[in-house]
Write an enzyme that holds these catalytic residues in place. Structure first.
Site, short mmCIF file in Angstrom:
data_model
loop_
_atom_site.label_atom_id
_atom_site.label_comp_id
_atom_site.label_asym_id
_atom_site.label_seq_id
_atom_site.Cartn_x
_atom_site.Cartn_y
_atom_site.Cartn_z
N CYS A 1 28.22 44.88 55.54
CA CYS A 1 27.68 43.60 55.29
C CYS A 1 26.19 43.28 54.54
O CYS A 1 25.91 42.79 53.75
CB CYS A 1 27.49 42.62 56.50
SG CYS A 1 28.72 42.73 57.69
N ASP A 2 25.25 44.51 54.98
CA ASP A 2 23.64 44.35 54.70
C ASP A 2 23.51 45.58 54.02
O ASP A 2 22.30 45.78 53.46
CB ASP A 2 23.40 44.39 56.25
CG ASP A 2 23.46 42.98 57.01
OD1 ASP A 2 23.97 42.03 56.43
OD2 ASP A 2 23.37 42.94 58.18
N CYS B 1 25.74 46.17 60.88
CA CYS B 1 27.04 45.96 59.93
C CYS B 1 26.50 46.75 58.58
O CYS B 1 26.05 45.81 57.81
CB CYS B 1 27.69 44.73 59.79
SG CYS B 1 28.86 44.78 58.56
#
Ligand code: NAP
Length: 321
Positions: free
Chosen positions: A148-149, A145
């Site tokens: 997200c990261d 992701c």
């Protein structure tokens, strides 16, 4: 209500006309249609509610939003709409589904929800490469992701694996944060939509490595690079990167119903008609049953159809009583 059921001991037991499992566009749209259709509905949405759009940045192909909308914001609005209309949403995971007896039973930890009809909308999850080194570095440089990261790799060199919309969308997103993005694709042609390809090709810090597969993710305690193999020449080379984003598609989340409802060869729910399954009264919508389109808007459309089909089924049962 406090009666006991075999195999579902402990916790509370609630009876509803309809249980929807999944809180992506399919599940939430099904809830909107089902409550508006007058059904007593409960939606089991999972701990990480909202589905795959929660992992997306800008969505620019959902009708009604002339400007791009962030995936999580779109899902928040769908949820608010369902709740305003009266849908009850449980933010826990379904842990067991029993389709063998009627009414059907859905276990959520210790609690049991009983329903005449079910809509399965559990979506799909990121596919893994299947390398032992991928497992080793999950959360230590290997991610599924970018939204997200991505920030963990600010100003670093990263790789994105895959050639579909997710890979190219992630590459474009990461190009804004990272020093460089190397897209590794197993063929020499992308699968992603033309508009996204054009955008990615125009960015100077996105590089493409064609006809290539990742054979090993290398590092000590964190990712330091990847070993890749050219599929035509068989030449193995090393690319130093700190982050590896695996974007090679999805697998349907059918684990809880495997063996109870007919699945396709690729483990998607086999549909009978538009949203029916091999079990009468159990309907499916969205990515769990769609290996082809897999768009937020098509999932929402399937959710609406599943709710209408389930409402019709409830009506049929009532007429028989
Ligand atoms: P996808 O379209 O299935 O693409 C997966 C990519 O990974 C393909 O390029 C495939 O290569 C490659 N791949 C698959 N298995 C691999 C393996 N074992 N090793 C290396 N490469 C592998 O999946 P997706 O990109 O996640 O997209 C899923 C669906 O969501 C699609 O329908 C897409 O249109 C949709 N989506 C839409 C948007 C948007 O509209 N903004 C954004 C994201 C996703 P091949 O090309 O050789 O098969």
């Amino acid at each position: 209500m406090g009666f006991k059921l075999s195999g579902f001991e402990g916790g509370k037991v609630e009876k509803h006309e309809m249980v929807i499992i999944g809180s992506g566009p399919a599940g939430l749209t099904a809830a909107i249609y089902a409550v508006r259709g007058g059904a007593d509905v409960i939606l089991v949405g999972g701990y990480s509610s909202g589905g795959q759009l929660m992992l997306t940045s800008e969505v620019e192909n959902f009708p009604g939003f002339p400007e791009p909308i962030l995936g999580p914001e779109l899902m928040k609005r769908m949820r608010q709409q369902a709740e305003r209309l009266g849908a009850q949403i449980i933010d826990k995971d379904a842990t067991e589904i029993n389709l063998a007896e009627r009414p059907f039973k859905v276990k959520v930890e210790d609690d049991t929800y009983i329903a005449e009809t079910l809509i399965l909308a559990m979506g799909a999850s990121a596919r893994e490469l299947g390398l032992p080194s991928e497992r080793k570095f999950k959360g230590k440089g290997v991610s599924y992701c970018a939204v997200c990261d991505g920030m963990f790799f600010k100003n670093m060199d990263v790789a994105v694996i895959g050639g579909g919309d997710t890979a190219i969308e992630d590459a474009i997103y990461l190009a804004k944060i990272c020093n460089s993005v190397t897209v590794i694709h197993r063929r020499d042609k992308l699968r992603a939509q033309a508009v996204m390809q054009k955008r990615a090709f125009s960015l100077p810090n996105i590089k493409f490595v064609w006809n290539t597969e990742v054979v090993e993710i290398v590092g000590d305690s964190k990712v330091e690079g990847i070993k890749v193999k050219n599929r035509i020449t068989n030449e193995v080379s090393y690319i130093p990167v700190k982050g590896v984003f695996v974007d090679i598609g999805h697998v349907p989340n059918t684990m809880l119903v495997e063996g109870q409802v007919e699945l396709t060869e690729n483990k998607y729910i086999k549909l009978y008609g538009e949203t029916g399954t091999s079990v009468k009264g159990v309907f499916a919508a969205g990515d769990i049953a769609d290996p082809v389109y897999r768009q937020a808007v098509t999932a929402a459309g399937m959710g609406a159809k599943a709710a209408l089909d389930a409402l019709r089924y409830l009506q049929e049962i009532k007429e028989k009583e």
